[in-house]
Design an enzyme around this catalytic site. Structure first.
Site, short mmCIF file in Angstrom:
data_model
loop_
_atom_site.label_atom_id
_atom_site.label_comp_id
_atom_site.label_asym_id
_atom_site.label_seq_id
_atom_site.Cartn_x
_atom_site.Cartn_y
_atom_site.Cartn_z
N LYS A 1 0.84 -1.20 0.00
CA LYS A 1 0.00 0.00 0.00
C LYS A 1 0.87 1.25 0.00
O LYS A 1 0.52 2.25 -0.63
CB LYS A 1 -0.94 -0.02 1.21
CG LYS A 1 -1.92 -1.19 1.20
CD LYS A 1 -2.81 -1.15 2.42
CE LYS A 1 -3.67 -2.41 2.50
NZ LYS A 1 -2.86 -3.63 2.75
N GLU B 1 7.82 1.80 9.79
CA GLU B 1 7.71 0.36 10.05
C GLU B 1 8.51 0.02 11.30
O GLU B 1 9.67 0.42 11.44
CB GLU B 1 8.22 -0.44 8.85
CG GLU B 1 8.36 -1.92 9.08
CD GLU B 1 7.08 -2.59 9.56
OE1 GLU B 1 7.16 -3.45 10.46
OE2 GLU B 1 5.98 -2.23 9.05
N CYS C 1 -6.51 -6.77 7.05
CA CYS C 1 -6.84 -7.83 6.09
C CYS C 1 -7.50 -8.97 6.87
O CYS C 1 -7.23 -10.14 6.65
CB CYS C 1 -5.61 -8.31 5.33
SG CYS C 1 -4.28 -8.95 6.36
#
Length: 501
Positions: free
Chosen positions: A311, A330, A434
């Site tokens: 993404k 991250e 997800c």
């Protein structure tokens, strides 16, 4: 050597090899070694058993072994199918061996799983599947194990898959438990998905069983290889010219019917990427959401949990086109390096455009405090159980447990709260997973926003448009968006869109 002689010496495709083919070999070689495709599948199964991910380990080994075409497809179906259905195949192995699976050597059990999948779920002749599985056992498990595998495989091959399903569910009174066995899902996952279908408005009590069966079946179907053309770096037309087919679901998507996506220049160069179409739509939705006037000047975008970078790749390329600085954060150092690699092409474009792309290694829960009101558009693609991507991650259903949901839910709430703090007044926040699990989606968002008076939910549905620009159908009652594999052909992506007051 002439082309005719070379073709004459080529081995037949892996799935068609049988005892008849090996009859031309010397007796000392017969049934002692299997073909490279099956051996590769076994090797990946063992890596997965040690914690690897099939979608990462398999392509790497296929490239190393130079396995392409039909044999690569055969190995892929073996690994993914045998892993997805390992719960069911273990039940059959236990019956065929007349012993519990925990008394079967795990290495031998992987061999049996591969053989069972060929016999019951692939178009491989039974004799070829049994013979090649025994040959694999002799090669990797030893001669003694080969005899055991031979006996188990012959017992398994005595019935069709439908016949076995009737046998193993005959004494199961609970319909949900029987469905879990038939579709090879842990029972807790089946119950959670049923609750999610109802909780997200996809089903009511009367239709839940049919919807659930369709969803579980889609989890066991091979997912298509979807590609995303990163805007400004590649185009769908370029991917189509390289052998893909334009997506009807995503405006920047394409589908690769066969072959190695890494062989496509745009993918190899990081201008395009392998990415589920639902993930593409979600990133596009974040990029197109309208912001308040106070956020329109001095824009800066943030991907709070960027790894491994899919993404972030789309968002970064769009940000470059608009000359907007982009930050990808991250927490895991290795994944941060992967993000750096996947954003390399966008970073080069950013330098030419006079803007910036920055990859940071840090805890997303701290960004709201360290950089309050610093960003105008924030994506929180939160770590989750991955129950919406079981078709692409075949091992996930066996690695997760109900306890993971509670642990992750705490982290998800903290990340969302941090993302809100990092957002400027008038800016937008996208919370995504997800997983359709209610405890990772709606409940997380509701718990966070009920404690705040500076953020409100927006209807995310108008932002989801297909490749033709039409509204994506069957998105429910809103304001959330929940995609489904059996409805949209995508992973079960969830998005909540919030606006900072």
């Amino acid at each position: 050597m002439s082309d005719e002689r070379r073709r004459g010496r080529q081995r037949p495709p892996a799935r068609d090899r049988s005892a008849q083919h090996r009859s031309a070999q010397r007796p000392s070689e017969r049934a002692r070694r299997t073909d490279p495709a099956r051996l590769t599948a076994y090797t990946v199964m063992r890596e997965v058993a040690q914690g690897a991910y099939a979608n990462l380990a398999l392509p790497k080994l296929l490239r190393e072994k130079r396995i392409h075409g039909r044999d690569a497809g055969f190995a892929t179906e073996l690994v993914y199918g045998a892993t997805r259905l390992s719960g069911l195949y273990d039940t059959l192995a236990a019956r065929a061996a007349d012993r519990p699976v925990d008394r079967i050597d795990p290495r031998v059990l992987d061999t049996i799983r591969l053989g069972a999948h060929q016999v019951l779920s692939m178009r491989v002749p039974t004799h070829a599947a049994v013979d090649e599985t025994v040959a694999l056992a002799r090669q990797v498990n030893g001669a003694g194990a080969a005899g055991f595998v031979n006996a188990v495989m012959r017992r398994i091959s005595e019935r069709s898959l439908d016949e076995w399903l009737e046998v193993v569910t005959a004494d199961v009174a609970d319909p949900t438990e029987a469905l879990a066995i038939r579709t090879s899902h842990p029972l807790w996952v089946v119950k959670a998905l049923r609750a999610a279908l109802i909780g997200h408005g996809r089903a009511v009590v009367d239709t839940a069983e049919a919807e659930l069966a369709a969803l579980l079946a889609s989890d066991n179907a091979a997912a298509k290889v979807a590609l995303a053309a990163r805007p400004g770096l590649a185009s769908v037309a370029e991917l189509v010219e390289a052998g893909a087919e334009a997506s009807t679901t995503s405006p920047v998507g394409a589908v690769l019917p066969e072959g190695d996506p890494g062989a496509i220049p745009a993918v190899r160069e990081g201008r395009a990427a392998v990415q589920d179409e639902g993930s593409q739509l979600l990133a596009l939705a974040i990029a197109t959401a309208e912001m308040g006037e106070s956020a329109l000047t001095g824009e800066r975008w943030l991907d709070l949990c960027a790894g491994p970078g899919g993404k972030a790749g789309l968002l970064a390329s769009i940000a470059v086109q608009r000359r907007i600085p982009f930050v990808a954060n991250e927490v895991n150092e290795h994944r941060a390096q992967l993000v750096q690699q996947t954003l390399a092409a966008a970073s080069a474009a950013a330098r030419e455009a006079g803007t910036t792309i920055e990859v940071r290694h840090g805890d997303g829960r701290e960004i709201g405090e360290l950089s309050p009101a610093a960003y105008t558009r924030v994506l929180i693609d939160a770590p989750c159980t991955g129950l919406g991507a079981l078709r692409r991650r075949p091992e996930a259903r066996w690695r997760r447990s109900p306890g993971d949901v509670a642990t992750l839910a705490t982290l998800q709430r903290e990340l969302l709260a941090s993302g809100i703090e990092a957002t400027r007044s008038g800016g937008v926040i996208g919370y995504a997973t997800c997983s359709p699990h209610l405890n990772e989606t709606k409940f997380v968002v509701q718990d966070v926003i009920k404690k705040r008076d500076d953020v409100e939910l927006e209807d995310a549905r108008p932002l989801f448009r297909d490749a033709a620009g039409a509204p994506l159908p069957d998105l429910g009652d809103g304001p959330y968006v929940q995609l489904w594999p059996h409805v949209h052909g995508t992973d079960a992506m969830f998005l909540a869109l919030l606006r900072k007051r």
